[in-house]
Motif scaffolding. Structure first.
Motif, PDB file in Angstrom:
ATOM      1  N   ASN A   1      17.133  -0.010   0.970  1.00 30.75           N
ATOM      2  CA  ASN A   1      16.718  -1.300   1.494  1.00 30.75           C
ATOM      3  C   ASN A   1      15.995  -1.105   2.822  1.00 30.75           C
ATOM      4  O   ASN A   1      16.507  -0.424   3.716  1.00 30.75           O
ATOM      5  N   THR A   2      14.806  -1.681   2.948  1.00 32.51           N
ATOM      6  CA  THR A   2      14.063  -1.662   4.202  1.00 32.51           C
ATOM      7  C   THR A   2      13.617  -3.094   4.527  1.00 32.51           C
ATOM      8  O   THR A   2      13.854  -4.023   3.755  1.00 32.51           O
ATOM      9  N   ARG A   3      12.934  -3.266   5.655  1.00 31.76           N
ATOM     10  CA  ARG A   3      12.435  -4.595   6.027  1.00 31.76           C
ATOM     11  C   ARG A   3      11.347  -5.071   5.070  1.00 31.76           C
ATOM     12  O   ARG A   3      11.150  -6.270   4.888  1.00 31.76           O
ATOM     13  N   HIS A   4      10.628  -4.136   4.461  1.00 31.82           N
ATOM     14  CA  HIS A   4       9.462  -4.496   3.667  1.00 31.82           C
ATOM     15  C   HIS A   4       9.694  -4.414   2.159  1.00 31.82           C
ATOM     16  O   HIS A   4       8.941  -5.002   1.389  1.00 31.82           O
ATOM     17  N   TYR A   5      10.709  -3.691   1.717  1.00 36.45           N
ATOM     18  CA  TYR A   5      10.943  -3.564   0.286  1.00 36.45           C
ATOM     19  C   TYR A   5      12.368  -3.093   0.024  1.00 36.45           C
ATOM     20  O   TYR A   5      13.068  -2.607   0.933  1.00 36.45           O
ATOM     21  N   SER A   6      12.786  -3.240  -1.232  1.00 39.04           N
ATOM     22  CA  SER A   6      14.045  -2.651  -1.701  1.00 39.04           C
ATOM     23  C   SER A   6      13.783  -1.967  -3.036  1.00 39.04           C
ATOM     24  O   SER A   6      12.948  -2.411  -3.823  1.00 39.04           O
ATOM     25  N   LEU A   7      14.493  -0.882  -3.266  1.00 36.22           N
ATOM     26  CA  LEU A   7      14.348  -0.100  -4.488  1.00 36.22           C
ATOM     27  C   LEU A   7      15.726   0.246  -5.015  1.00 36.22           C
ATOM     28  O   LEU A   7      16.581   0.734  -4.268  1.00 36.22           O
ATOM     29  N   GLY A   8      15.958  -0.024  -6.286  1.00 36.14           N
ATOM     30  CA  GLY A   8      17.253   0.282  -6.888  1.00 36.14           C
ATOM     31  C   GLY A   8      17.116   0.870  -8.272  1.00 36.14           C
ATOM     32  O   GLY A   8      16.218   0.500  -9.029  1.00 36.14           O
ATOM     33  N   ILE A   9      17.987   1.818  -8.587  1.00 39.22           N
ATOM     34  CA  ILE A   9      18.030   2.442  -9.911  1.00 39.22           C
ATOM     35  C   ILE A   9      19.483   2.451 -10.372  1.00 39.22           C
ATOM     36  O   ILE A   9      20.387   2.823  -9.607  1.00 39.22           O
ATOM     37  N   ALA A  10      19.717   2.026 -11.596  1.00 37.12           N
ATOM     38  CA  ALA A  10      21.071   1.975 -12.148  1.00 37.12           C
ATOM     39  C   ALA A  10      21.058   2.444 -13.592  1.00 37.12           C
ATOM     40  O   ALA A  10      20.091   2.209 -14.329  1.00 37.12           O
ATOM     41  N   GLY A  11      22.116   3.107 -14.004  1.00 32.92           N
ATOM     42  CA  GLY A  11      22.294   3.501 -15.392  1.00 32.92           C
ATOM     43  C   GLY A  11      23.325   2.625 -16.072  1.00 32.92           C
ATOM     44  O   GLY A  11      24.211   2.056 -15.409  1.00 32.92           O
TER      45      GLY A  11
END
Length: 207
Positions: A53-63
């Motif tokens: 998580n950042t101020r400009h974007y979020s990235l998540g990966i889940a199985g």
């Protein structure tokens, strides 16, 4: 088809989900005779693999891994349909990009102890949040989905089908109303388009 889904966050990184659906069949001379009934329940576990998580974007990966369980349809064969897959989500600003990849072994526990079909699915959903003036905490999200399904039956010829699905979502902190119109754009059968267009409506309660 009316599905009911219940999800529970077991831990911050692990979510359990149960899904069941009631099938209402409109039959005619060309359809197989099927009774109105509840379908087999589907149980799934989802685990976070990566999160940033950042101020400009979020990235998540889940199985995730799950399966249907033959406990309600007594007239059907004693079969399971296990599935395994990966979800990825990218949120830059007001945009959302969600990629889902899954492989399912349909009717795995047959009398021959082999999968009746292997189905690989890829789904990409793109949406953008629009704040609604005068409606506090409500968001309108136009969404566009692209789906590819590769069906490999145990007997017979495999086929590939695709959908382009425009739709809308209305989202509040505790409720999501969504609708999609799935347009069949490809099918590998030489006889032409085999899959039809579909309308999908959904209602989610979030606690």
């Amino acid at each position: 088809m009316m599905p009911l889904v219940v999800a529970y966050g077991l831990t911050p990184d692990v979510t359990l989900m149960m899904r069941n659906a009631y099938r209402d069949v409109v039959s005619n001379e060309t359809m197989m005779q099927m009774d109105n009934s509840f379908m087999d329940p589907f149980l799934m576990g989802k685990m976070k693999l990566y999160r940033k998580n950042t101020r400009h974007y979020s990235l998540g990966i889940a199985g995730f891994v799950g399966s249907t369980f033959p406990v309600l349809r007594k007239s059907a064969a004693n079969t399971f349909s296990p599935v395994i897959g990966v979800n990825a989500s990218f949120r830059p600003g007001l945009w959302s990009f969600d990629l889902n990849n899954a492989y399912e072994w349909v009717n795995y526990n047959t009398s021959e102890k082999e999968a009746a079909a292997g189905v690989f699915q890829v789904n990409l959903a793109i949406s953008r949040n629009i704040l609604l003036p005068g409606l506090e905490n409500w968001i309108l999200s136009p969404v566009q989905e692209f789906s590819l399904i590769n069906n490999n039956p145990g007997t017979g010829e495999s086929n590939v089908s695709g959908y382009v699905s425009p739709g809308l979502q209305f989202v509040s902190p505790h409720l999501k109303i969504e609708g999609l119109y799935q347009i069949a754009v490809n099918n590998s059968h030489s006889g032409g388009l085999q899959a039809g267009n579909r309308v999908i409506l959904g209602l989610r309660f979030m606690f």
